[in-house]
Enzyme design. Sequence first.
Site, PDB file in Angstrom:
ATOM      1  N   GLY A  30       0.814  -1.207   0.000  1.00 36.54           N
ATOM      2  CA  GLY A  30       0.000   0.000   0.000  1.00 36.54           C
ATOM      3  C   GLY A  30       0.848   1.257   0.000  1.00 36.54           C
ATOM      4  CB  THR A  31       4.415   1.841   0.886  1.00 36.94           C
ATOM      5  OG1 THR A  31       4.244   1.034   2.050  1.00 36.94           O
ATOM      6  CG2 THR A  31       5.283   3.040   1.204  1.00 36.94           C
ATOM      7  CG  HIS A  57      -3.697  12.597   0.687  1.00 34.05           C
ATOM      8  ND1 HIS A  57      -3.891  12.824  -0.660  1.00 34.05           N
ATOM      9  CD2 HIS A  57      -3.971  11.276   0.884  1.00 34.05           C
ATOM     10  CE1 HIS A  57      -4.263  11.700  -1.252  1.00 34.05           C
ATOM     11  NE2 HIS A  57      -4.322  10.742  -0.339  1.00 34.05           N
ATOM     12  CG  HIS A  58      -2.722  12.577   6.471  1.00 33.72           C
ATOM     13  ND1 HIS A  58      -1.409  12.450   6.855  1.00 33.72           N
ATOM     14  CD2 HIS A  58      -2.996  11.461   5.743  1.00 33.72           C
ATOM     15  CE1 HIS A  58      -0.905  11.324   6.391  1.00 33.72           C
ATOM     16  NE2 HIS A  58      -1.853  10.700   5.706  1.00 33.72           N
ATOM     17  CE  LYS A 112      -0.183  10.807  -0.298  1.00 32.00           C
ATOM     18  NZ  LYS A 112       0.186   9.411  -0.054  1.00 32.00           N
TER      19      LYS A 112
HETATM   20  P1  NAP Z   1       3.058   6.323   8.988  1.00 29.46           P
HETATM   21  O1  NAP Z   1       2.023   6.533  10.031  1.00 29.46           O
HETATM   22  O2  NAP Z   1       4.236   7.253   8.931  1.00 29.46           O
HETATM   23  O3  NAP Z   1       3.563   4.798   9.143  1.00 29.46           O
HETATM   24  C1  NAP Z   1       4.731   4.292   8.564  1.00 29.46           C
HETATM   25  C2  NAP Z   1       5.346   3.337   9.590  1.00 29.46           C
HETATM   26  O4  NAP Z   1       6.414   2.608   8.954  1.00 29.46           O
HETATM   27  C3  NAP Z   1       5.950   4.096  10.791  1.00 29.46           C
HETATM   28  O5  NAP Z   1       5.623   3.401  11.982  1.00 29.46           O
HETATM   29  C4  NAP Z   1       7.440   4.017  10.476  1.00 29.46           C
HETATM   30  O6  NAP Z   1       8.243   4.081  11.659  1.00 29.46           O
HETATM   31  C5  NAP Z   1       7.535   2.645   9.838  1.00 29.46           C
HETATM   32  N1  NAP Z   1       8.743   2.447   9.044  1.00 29.46           N
HETATM   33  C6  NAP Z   1       9.505   3.365   8.397  1.00 29.46           C
HETATM   34  N2  NAP Z   1      10.525   2.742   7.770  1.00 29.46           N
HETATM   35  C7  NAP Z   1      10.390   1.411   8.013  1.00 29.46           C
HETATM   36  C8  NAP Z   1      11.135   0.253   7.639  1.00 29.46           C
HETATM   37  N3  NAP Z   1      12.227   0.333   6.881  1.00 29.46           N
HETATM   38  N4  NAP Z   1      10.696  -0.968   8.079  1.00 29.46           N
HETATM   39  C9  NAP Z   1       9.598  -1.063   8.843  1.00 29.46           C
HETATM   40  N5  NAP Z   1       8.853   0.002   9.246  1.00 29.46           N
HETATM   41  C10 NAP Z   1       9.253   1.214   8.831  1.00 29.46           C
HETATM   42  O7  NAP Z   1       2.411   6.364   7.522  1.00 29.46           O
HETATM   43  P2  NAP Z   1       0.919   5.920   7.087  1.00 29.46           P
HETATM   44  O8  NAP Z   1       0.011   7.092   7.123  1.00 29.46           O
HETATM   45  O9  NAP Z   1       0.564   4.658   7.812  1.00 29.46           O
HETATM   46  O10 NAP Z   1       1.173   5.596   5.545  1.00 29.46           O
HETATM   47  C11 NAP Z   1       2.060   4.566   5.143  1.00 29.46           C
HETATM   48  C12 NAP Z   1       2.108   4.506   3.607  1.00 29.46           C
HETATM   49  O11 NAP Z   1       0.827   4.053   3.123  1.00 29.46           O
HETATM   50  C13 NAP Z   1       2.326   5.880   2.938  1.00 29.46           C
HETATM   51  O12 NAP Z   1       3.153   5.691   1.793  1.00 29.46           O
HETATM   52  C14 NAP Z   1       0.931   6.288   2.511  1.00 29.46           C
HETATM   53  O13 NAP Z   1       0.931   7.158   1.413  1.00 29.46           O
HETATM   54  C15 NAP Z   1       0.358   4.939   2.141  1.00 29.46           C
HETATM   55  N6  NAP Z   1      -1.119   4.825   2.117  1.00 29.46           N
HETATM   56  C16 NAP Z   1      -1.633   3.999   1.186  1.00 29.46           C
HETATM   57  C17 NAP Z   1      -2.988   3.780   1.132  1.00 29.46           C
HETATM   58  C18 NAP Z   1      -3.526   2.822   0.102  1.00 29.46           C
HETATM   59  O14 NAP Z   1      -4.752   2.616   0.044  1.00 29.46           O
HETATM   60  N7  NAP Z   1      -2.679   2.229  -0.726  1.00 29.46           N
HETATM   61  C19 NAP Z   1      -3.837   4.426   2.038  1.00 29.46           C
HETATM   62  C20 NAP Z   1      -3.278   5.272   2.993  1.00 29.46           C
HETATM   63  C21 NAP Z   1      -1.904   5.459   3.047  1.00 29.46           C
HETATM   64  P3  NAP Z   1       8.699   5.546  12.216  1.00 29.46           P
HETATM   65  O15 NAP Z   1       7.457   6.361  12.388  1.00 29.46           O
HETATM   66  O16 NAP Z   1       9.411   5.235  13.476  1.00 29.46           O
HETATM   67  O17 NAP Z   1       9.589   6.129  11.130  1.00 29.46           O
END
Ligand code: NAP
Length: 262
Positions: A101-102, A157-158, A161
């Site tokens: 999803g990333t 978006h929030h 992001k």
């Molecule tokens: P987030 O709250 O920042 O979560 C990301 C998590 O991954 C954090 O806990 C981060 O840790 C951790 N992380 C960073 N590097 C890592 C690694 N190498 N290995 C393991 N964990 C790691 O972000 P989010 O809002 O959940 O969004 C995550 C991604 O999903 C974004 O790219 C966003 O655009 C995407 N997204 C996709 C959809 C979809 O439908 N496809 C929907 C919503 C969001 P730290 O905080 O300690 O750095």
Amino acid sequence: MGENNIRVLISGVCGRMGQETAKAVSAAEGMEIVGGCDLAHVGEFVCDVVPLVSERARIYGDLDEAVRLSLPEVMVDFTTPASVMNNLRTAIKNRVACVVGTTGITKDNLCELEKLSSEHGAAVLVAPNFAIGAVLMMKFASEAAKYMPAVEIIELHHDKKLDAPSGTAIKTAEMISSARGGIQSGGDLSNARGETHFGIQVHSVRLPGLVAHQEVIFGGQGQTLTIRHDSLDRTSFMPGVLMAIRKVRQLSGVVYGLENIL
Ligand code: NAP
């Protein structure tokens, strides 16, 4: 925990989407969390970090170790654009199917994944948006573009992001571009006109209070047509994520877009 449950590892399990995924997998029939990976809460258990999760699955700081010790069948990745490709390389080389999803995955990245996937026999599903309404918004927009080719995209978006424009906006632009036969519009160099993707102007808004929203605005003689989708909270993505976990092992190679498994 059932013997036939799909064994799921969540990468980014402590993040916003990772936590939502953990709750959804834990509550779903036929699957269970066997491990988590994150930079935070390393050594703790998912059930102690994420509310409403029952699995006592360890959170690892290193994905290779997480895969070796928790033996997942499917990895779900919701991390960051900077880390997702390394995570996928590790999972695929260990023959773990991936639900991604990333956002921030490029065309070149997809080519590399296709090669890795065929070498190691692990399928990958990449979905810029797991919300069914967003998938429909993209489909309806590409249909409308055949009749109303002048179009711009506004994605909202929030403010946390990391990437802009969103993966959904780029995929929408790509779908519209192929539906309207490569017609170019926009391309104005002023910063106020956004960025051009596939010949379409894309504008990104980042504000607290928003989750994930997109408007596709078509203009024609004396009229406009607006197609809008709003994810009001992150549960909107979960039916799509669970469907992807259930289906990914039956796919082959790299599949881009949830619409391909609906
Ligand atoms: P987030 O709250 O920042 O979560 C990301 C998590 O991954 C954090 O806990 C981060 O840790 C951790 N992380 C960073 N590097 C890592 C690694 N190498 N290995 C393991 N964990 C790691 O972000 P989010 O809002 O959940 O969004 C995550 C991604 O999903 C974004 O790219 C966003 O655009 C995407 N997204 C996709 C959809 C979809 O439908 N496809 C929907 C919503 C969001 P730290 O905080 O300690 O750095």
